[in-house]
Design an enzyme around this catalytic site. Structure first.
Site, PDB file in Angstrom:
ATOM      1  N   THR A  76       0.793  -1.229   0.000  1.00 11.06           N
ATOM      2  CA  THR A  76       0.000   0.000   0.000  1.00 11.06           C
ATOM      3  C   THR A  76       0.828   1.283   0.000  1.00 11.06           C
ATOM      4  O   THR A  76       0.586   2.189  -0.802  1.00 11.06           O
ATOM      5  CB  THR A  76      -0.940   0.003   1.218  1.00 11.06           C
ATOM      6  OG1 THR A  76      -1.817  -1.115   1.119  1.00 11.06           O
ATOM      7  CG2 THR A  76      -1.759   1.283   1.275  1.00 11.06           C
ATOM      8  N   ASN A  97       5.625  -0.548   3.524  1.00  5.63           N
ATOM      9  CA  ASN A  97       4.761   0.058   4.540  1.00  5.63           C
ATOM     10  C   ASN A  97       5.575   0.439   5.767  1.00  5.63           C
ATOM     11  O   ASN A  97       5.228   1.362   6.494  1.00  5.63           O
ATOM     12  CB  ASN A  97       3.639  -0.902   4.926  1.00  5.63           C
ATOM     13  CG  ASN A  97       2.618  -1.070   3.815  1.00  5.63           C
ATOM     14  OD1 ASN A  97       2.462  -0.195   2.958  1.00  5.63           O
ATOM     15  ND2 ASN A  97       1.931  -2.199   3.815  1.00  5.63           N
ATOM     16  N   LYS A 157      -7.067   4.383   5.654  1.00  6.42           N
ATOM     17  CA  LYS A 157      -5.680   4.178   6.093  1.00  6.42           C
ATOM     18  C   LYS A 157      -4.922   5.498   6.100  1.00  6.42           C
ATOM     19  O   LYS A 157      -5.037   6.283   5.143  1.00  6.42           O
ATOM     20  CB  LYS A 157      -4.962   3.203   5.160  1.00  6.42           C
ATOM     21  CG  LYS A 157      -5.477   1.774   5.198  1.00  6.42           C
ATOM     22  CD  LYS A 157      -4.652   0.905   4.248  1.00  6.42           C
ATOM     23  CE  LYS A 157      -5.113  -0.556   4.272  1.00  6.42           C
ATOM     24  NZ  LYS A 157      -4.309  -1.401   3.343  1.00  6.42           N
ATOM     25  N   HIS A 306      -7.639  -9.917   2.146  1.00  7.55           N
ATOM     26  CA  HIS A 306      -6.755 -10.666   3.033  1.00  7.55           C
ATOM     27  C   HIS A 306      -7.530 -11.711   3.835  1.00  7.55           C
ATOM     28  O   HIS A 306      -6.997 -12.772   4.162  1.00  7.55           O
ATOM     29  CB  HIS A 306      -6.039  -9.714   3.994  1.00  7.55           C
ATOM     30  CG  HIS A 306      -4.868  -9.001   3.393  1.00  7.55           C
ATOM     31  ND1 HIS A 306      -3.745  -9.665   2.959  1.00  7.55           N
ATOM     32  CD2 HIS A 306      -4.646  -7.691   3.163  1.00  7.55           C
ATOM     33  CE1 HIS A 306      -2.880  -8.777   2.478  1.00  7.55           C
ATOM     34  NE2 HIS A 306      -3.401  -7.576   2.582  1.00  7.55           N
ATOM     35  N   ASP A 349      -3.526   0.130  -5.741  1.00  8.62           N
ATOM     36  CA  ASP A 349      -2.161   0.213  -5.214  1.00  8.62           C
ATOM     37  C   ASP A 349      -1.396  -1.098  -5.361  1.00  8.62           C
ATOM     38  O   ASP A 349      -0.177  -1.129  -5.213  1.00  8.62           O
ATOM     39  CB  ASP A 349      -2.169   0.665  -3.755  1.00  8.62           C
ATOM     40  CG  ASP A 349      -2.998  -0.243  -2.859  1.00  8.62           C
ATOM     41  OD1 ASP A 349      -3.728  -1.108  -3.383  1.00  8.62           O
ATOM     42  OD2 ASP A 349      -2.913  -0.079  -1.630  1.00  8.62           O
TER      43      ASP A 349
END
Length: 550
Positions: A76, A97, A157, A306, A349
């Site tokens: 991401t 990340n 996020k 996920h 992304d």
């Protein structure tokens, strides 16, 4: 000769034959990123979608069907940075990340900033784009307009908001999973603006936390998904199987943090659209002829992927519901900014792998490595070759960071130790490609994986040896999806253009994700981001004459 031809054309009144007409400059540029959206999702789910969301973008816009990430890792933070800076981690510095900081001897999260404080919540590390060392599209729009362009970024996020917002934004806002509010940072403002505070007061996150997630359509809409009951999905606490319905009011207390279940459901997308509509209604976005930027990132598809995987009925349903949110957003843009006054690009992304257990069940190439087993093997090998010592500081993002002070104290050559470690890794099961930092710095790679490894290298945050697993391999033979590799399932993402300056069409030419920022910059007549390495997409920008299908 070219100058004479142009002059003759102008004198003869036929200049359009040589000079393409400039596309209309939008009042508002809207960047939409969908977290973990693979390129195959739109054709897989489109038949069951309505006509006013994704299908409108496809029908009236331009599709770049062969768009890829050109580096690793496909996660991401780097994904959002690369889209808005027009370059790879090698130049914007967001290599993951999080990453290991040799000087601090600890991990650093990509948007950590200890010099600022959070706004709207009393807890947590400050957040900003300070670790991103390139300017963004929004930064350049602010500079060329002498600050008159407005830049706002929204996501669930923090990294999907702060990194696209860049360094000069008017606001970056993200969701606090503990309080159910959207928050920000003193990097951008001393206090939340009234429109965000008023939105938080509506407690919409509480409303969505009381919802029950059931299939939106009948069984015929999910023919491209596996059965609802299967062994490839994570089971929430409070349920015995991963099947519909999901009563969020019952699951939320058992699956912390308090608002996490809103995030792992389609209702996180509803919440973000709600906030975007408030931004359009209560700010000046798109209200004058100076182009503004609204950066939206729909985060919920990532935790849903996920948890359940790309072939799940839950993933299918999430995209049918996201289609309704795209339609709602387009309707609001038509009303507040006006048809023909805004331009949208929509991408992702990163993509996602298939569920490892699913691949194994169906005899597809797959496998699993183990962090603990591999790390122990590396430590034992180096001890055998070099003598006792803590030769490895850490392993992060498929990179080993060697203990350089120890290597120097033993009077060993760093490059030799790097190559020794690389040679060991090349002989381990499931490892496809291994490169030392010295090798990546010394040569210009053109091979598939090597070039992606090189594009992901920002030296100050990079390890000594970087490796990539085989296709289909992951770190555990688990449930749900994962991502991060350089393979097509992680790198191939959708790219749609729609609105002012865009005419309908399709291109199957290969493009990289770093081509988005320079293309958008041309549309809004902005300067390119400072480290931009992408190229503007001519198929999108060429508007002279009728658009041909490519």
């Amino acid at each position: 000769m070219i100058r004479k031809l142009l002059l003759s054309a102008l004198l003869l009144g036929s200049a359009p034959a040589l000079l393409a007409q400039s596309p209309k400059k939008p009042k508002l540029l809207v960047g939409i990123m969908v977290d973990q959206m693979r390129a195959d999702y739109l054709p897989r789910f489109a038949d069951q979608m309505g006509n006013d969301g994704f299908k409108r973008l496809l029908r009236e816009g331009f599709q770049c069907r062969n768009t890829h990430y050109n580096y690793v890792p496909t996660v991401t933070g780097p994904g959002h940075s690369s889209v808005y800076t027009g370059t790879t981690p090698r130049y914007h510095g967001i290599v993951g990340n999080s990453w290991y900081d040799r000087r601090l001897r600890r991990d650093v999260y990509c948007t950590d900033d200890s010099t600022v404080q959070l706004v709207g919540t009393p807890k947590g590390m400050g957040v900003s784009a300070r670790n991103q060392v390139s300017t963004t599209l929004g930064d350049e729009m602010k500079m060329v307009s002498n600050g008159r362009s407005k830049v706002i970024a929204l996501s669930l996020k923090d990294r999907a908001s702060a990194l696209p917002a860049g360094h000069m934004a008017d606001g970056a806002f993200w969701f606090d999973m503990n309080t159910g509010d959207f928050i920000s940072s003193t990097y951008y403002m001393p206090a939340l603006p009234k429109w965000v505070a008023d939105f938080n007061a509506q407690k919409k996150a509480d409303y969505y936390r009381q919802q029950t997630w059931t299939p939106l359509r009948g069984p015929e809409a999910y023919l491209n998904s596996v059965a609802d009951s299967n062994s490839f999905e994570r089971i929430f606490k409070g349920k015995t199987v991963a099947t519909f319905p999901y009563e969020l009011s019952k699951l939320a207390p058992l699956n912390p943090p308090p608002y996490e279940m809103v995030n792992i459901s389609p209702f996180g997308n509803n919440l973000l659209t709600d906030l975007a509509l408030e931004a359009l209604a209560h700010t000046d976005l798109g209200r004058d002829d100076v182009p503004d930027l609204l950066a939206l990132s729909y985060s919920s598809p990532d935790p849903v992927g996920h948890t359940f995987g790309p072939l799940s009925k839950e993933e299918n349903d999430l995209y049918l519901r996201l289609d309704l949110e795209i339609a709602r957003l387009l309707q609001a843009l038509d009303k507040t900014v006006g048809k023909g006054n805004y331009t949208i690009f929509l991408t992702a992304d990163h993509g996602a792998s298939e569920v490892p257990r699913y691949l194994a069940r169906h005899h597809a190439p797959s496998g699993a490595q183990s962090h603990s087993t591999l790390n122990k093997g590396v430590a034992d090998y180096l001890n055998q070759q070099l003598g006792p010592g803590a030769w490895i500081e850490t392993e992060r993002n498929n990179m080993y960071y060697l203990n350089r002070p120890l290597i120097a104290s033993r009077k060993l050559e760093l490059a030799r130790v790097q190559e020794m470690l690389a040679e060991y890794l090349r002989n381990q099961d499931g490892i496809a490609q291994v490169s030392t930092t010295a090798q990546l710095l010394a040569s210009s790679q053109t091979a598939y994986l090597e070039s992606k490894l090189q594009n992901g290298l920002y030296y100050k945050r990079f390890g000594d040896v970087r490796f990539e697993l085989e296709p289909g391999w992951t770190w555990e033979m688990g449930v749900g999806a994962t991502h991060g590799s350089g393979y097509a399932y992680d790198s191939h993402v959708p790219l749609l253009w729609f609105g002012a300056g865009i005419t309908p069409g399709i291109s199957y030419q290969y493009h990289t994700i770093t081509d988005i920022a320079p293309t958008a910059a041309m549309l809004v007549e902005s300067k390119l981001p400072s480290a931009c390495t992408g190229q503007a997409i001519p198929e999108v920008l060429s508007t002279a004459g009728p658009k041909k299908r490519r």
